[in-house]
Design a protein around this motif. Structure first.
Motif, PDB file in Angstrom:
ATOM      1  N   VAL A   1       0.859  -1.196   0.000  1.00 47.01           N
ATOM      2  CA  VAL A   1       0.000   0.000   0.000  1.00 47.01           C
ATOM      3  C   VAL A   1       0.892   1.242   0.000  1.00 47.01           C
ATOM      4  N   GLN A   2       0.294   2.403  -0.325  1.00 44.28           N
ATOM      5  CA  GLN A   2       0.996   3.658  -0.055  1.00 44.28           C
ATOM      6  C   GLN A   2       0.703   4.014   1.394  1.00 44.28           C
ATOM      7  N   ILE A   3       1.762   4.358   2.121  1.00 43.14           N
ATOM      8  CA  ILE A   3       1.641   4.594   3.561  1.00 43.14           C
ATOM      9  C   ILE A   3       0.584   5.673   3.898  1.00 43.14           C
ATOM     10  N   GLY A   4      -0.286   5.352   4.852  1.00 38.21           N
ATOM     11  CA  GLY A   4      -1.250   6.329   5.350  1.00 38.21           C
ATOM     12  C   GLY A   4      -2.415   6.628   4.428  1.00 38.21           C
ATOM     13  N   THR A   5      -2.602   5.822   3.397  1.00 34.20           N
ATOM     14  CA  THR A   5      -3.732   6.039   2.487  1.00 34.20           C
ATOM     15  C   THR A   5      -4.935   5.229   2.968  1.00 34.20           C
ATOM     16  N   THR A   6      -6.069   5.450   2.324  1.00 32.46           N
ATOM     17  CA  THR A   6      -7.241   4.642   2.641  1.00 32.46           C
ATOM     18  C   THR A   6      -6.984   3.181   2.238  1.00 32.46           C
TER      19      THR A   6
ATOM     20  N   ILE B   1      -5.424   1.734   5.226  1.00 33.92           N
ATOM     21  CA  ILE B   1      -6.434   1.500   6.262  1.00 33.92           C
ATOM     22  C   ILE B   1      -7.241   0.223   5.952  1.00 33.92           C
ATOM     23  N   GLU B   2      -7.682   0.081   4.702  1.00 31.24           N
ATOM     24  CA  GLU B   2      -8.465  -1.095   4.304  1.00 31.24           C
ATOM     25  C   GLU B   2      -7.639  -2.375   4.455  1.00 31.24           C
ATOM     26  N   ALA B   3      -6.413  -2.353   3.936  1.00 31.24           N
ATOM     27  CA  ALA B   3      -5.561  -3.543   3.972  1.00 31.24           C
ATOM     28  C   ALA B   3      -5.222  -3.932   5.409  1.00 31.24           C
ATOM     29  N   SER B   4      -5.018  -2.919   6.253  1.00 31.41           N
ATOM     30  CA  SER B   4      -4.643  -3.179   7.645  1.00 31.41           C
ATOM     31  C   SER B   4      -5.754  -3.880   8.421  1.00 31.41           C
ATOM     32  N   GLU B   5      -6.986  -3.806   7.910  1.00 35.49           N
ATOM     33  CA  GLU B   5      -8.109  -4.464   8.591  1.00 35.49           C
ATOM     34  C   GLU B   5      -8.236  -5.936   8.219  1.00 35.49           C
ATOM     35  N   ILE B   6      -7.479  -6.365   7.213  1.00 36.88           N
ATOM     36  CA  ILE B   6      -7.615  -7.747   6.747  1.00 36.88           C
ATOM     37  C   ILE B   6      -6.868  -8.692   7.689  1.00 36.88           C
TER      38      ILE B   6
ATOM     39  N   ALA C   1      -3.102 -10.351   7.560  1.00 35.64           N
ATOM     40  CA  ALA C   1      -2.345  -9.838   6.418  1.00 35.64           C
ATOM     41  C   ALA C   1      -1.079  -9.128   6.894  1.00 35.64           C
ATOM     42  N   THR C   2      -0.021  -9.214   6.088  1.00 31.73           N
ATOM     43  CA  THR C   2       1.205  -8.473   6.367  1.00 31.73           C
ATOM     44  C   THR C   2       1.238  -7.290   5.405  1.00 31.73           C
ATOM     45  N   ILE C   3       1.373  -6.077   5.960  1.00 33.87           N
ATOM     46  CA  ILE C   3       1.299  -4.882   5.112  1.00 33.87           C
ATOM     47  C   ILE C   3       2.698  -4.325   4.844  1.00 33.87           C
ATOM     48  N   LYS C   4       3.014  -4.143   3.564  1.00 29.85           N
ATOM     49  CA  LYS C   4       4.268  -3.474   3.184  1.00 29.85           C
ATOM     50  C   LYS C   4       3.908  -2.064   2.742  1.00 29.85           C
ATOM     51  N   ARG C   5       4.434  -1.068   3.470  1.00 33.15           N
ATOM     52  CA  ARG C   5       4.057   0.321   3.204  1.00 33.15           C
ATOM     53  C   ARG C   5       5.126   1.052   2.391  1.00 33.15           C
ATOM     54  N   PHE C   6       4.698   1.721   1.340  1.00 31.68           N
ATOM     55  CA  PHE C   6       5.613   2.457   0.455  1.00 31.68           C
ATOM     56  C   PHE C   6       5.308   3.951   0.493  1.00 31.68           C
ATOM     57  N   ASN C   7       6.363   4.756   0.359  1.00 40.64           N
ATOM     58  CA  ASN C   7       6.160   6.205   0.349  1.00 40.64           C
ATOM     59  C   ASN C   7       5.476   6.657  -0.932  1.00 40.64           C
ATOM     60  N   LEU C   8       5.825   6.018  -2.054  1.00 38.41           N
ATOM     61  CA  LEU C   8       5.276   6.412  -3.348  1.00 38.41           C
ATOM     62  C   LEU C   8       4.312   5.354  -3.864  1.00 38.41           C
ATOM     63  N   ALA C   9       3.165   5.832  -4.379  1.00 41.18           N
ATOM     64  CA  ALA C   9       2.127   4.923  -4.866  1.00 41.18           C
ATOM     65  C   ALA C   9       2.628   3.972  -5.968  1.00 41.18           C
ATOM     66  N   PRO C  10       3.355   4.469  -6.979  1.00 41.54           N
ATOM     67  CA  PRO C  10       3.794   3.546  -8.039  1.00 41.54           C
ATOM     68  C   PRO C  10       4.696   2.423  -7.513  1.00 41.54           C
ATOM     69  N   ASP C  11       5.456   2.704  -6.452  1.00 46.72           N
ATOM     70  CA  ASP C  11       6.330   1.670  -5.883  1.00 46.72           C
ATOM     71  C   ASP C  11       5.510   0.552  -5.241  1.00 46.72           C
ATOM     72  N   ALA C  12       4.355   0.898  -4.682  1.00 45.56           N
ATOM     73  CA  ALA C  12       3.485  -0.118  -4.079  1.00 45.56           C
ATOM     74  C   ALA C  12       2.977  -1.064  -5.166  1.00 45.56           C
TER      75      ALA C  12
END
Ligand code: ARG
Length: 247
Positions: A141-146, A149-154, A157-168
């Protein structure tokens, strides 16, 4: 001596005229914070560095309507709200979803775009279609985006957070994660470039708004009025067509 004072007076008059005209013609500046990593909403032209996108055109139209000159301030996504609160810019135009949590710290304009989250997977992966299929999976995901938030509720799940959206999204292609959760139009735009990824059905209902400092009610009203005019005049539809027409 006479000639000298004439020249002095003449230059003084000229200087006064020039500075008066710049004061009169200078429009007030609307400083706009954005994270230019989110095509087709906000991104930079690779060659010229110019800021482009639906949001950029819309905020320029809003600025023109309100008699203000728009100046873009490119800022990392997770620093956008803090930067608004410190006064680095007057508003945020960055495909920002209006959420209750964000409404705790900033004000939002009337909604200007209806959006949704989708799941991006590799094209050859038919095992993931819905959020339920993501239980226990690795998700980017892109860090701190909706999307975060959605992925973190699954569950599990293990969340990998990226600063830039295209990198995610890239992380899915790199096989670093099973899926990426991101805004629909961005998934659509980025996956145009690649055949090895696809995206599923929209699964949230969100609205983008322009974030403004809570104590700047004057600007909030100005932006809402200008947004309404841009919609009423057909300018909004023209900009929408430019960025989202199917052709
Ligand atoms: N709509 C999502 C959110 O508000 C993502 C926005 C990300 N914007 C960007 N310019 N990177 O959380």
């Amino acid at each position: 001596m006479k000639k000298m004072s004439f020249v002095l007076i003449l230059s003084a008059v000229l200087i006064l005229m020039v500075s008066a005209s710049t004061v009169l013609s200078a429009k007030p500046v609307l400083k706009v914070g954005t994270s230019a990593d989110f095509p087709p909403f906000e991104f930079q032209d690779e060659k010229t560095g110019a800021y482009l996108g639906f949001d950029i055109d819309l905020i320029k139209a809003i600025g023109a309507e309100a008699g203000m000159e728009v100046k873009i301030v490119n800022t990392a996504w997770d620093g956008l709200i803090p930067g608004l609160l410190t006064g680095n810019y007057d508003c945020i135009m960055s495909a920002m979803t209006i959420t209750d949590e964000r409404l705790g710290s900033v004000a939002f304009s009337d909604p200007y775009f209806s959006a949704s989250q989708v799941i991006v997977t590799r094209s050859d992966d038919s095992s993931i279609k819905t959020v339920e299929d993501l239980v226990g999976k690795e998700i980017s995901v892109q860090i701190g985006t909706t999307g975060d938030i959605e992925a973190s509720e699954i569950e599990g799940a293990t969340i990998k957070r990226f600063n830039l959206a295209p990198d995610a999204i890239q992380e899915v292609r790199n096989k670093g994660v099973a899926a990426c959760v991101i805004d629909f139009s961005v998934a659509e735009e980025i996956s145009k470039q690649y055949t090895d990824i696809k995206f599923g059905e929209p699964f949230t209902e969100e609205y983008y708004g322009i974030a403004i400092n809570k104590n700047n009610v004057e600007l909030l009203n100005k932006i809402n009025e200008a947004l309404a005019s841009v919609k009423a005049s057909g300018k909004y539809d023209m900009i929408f067509e430019d960025w989202f027409s199917i052709n």
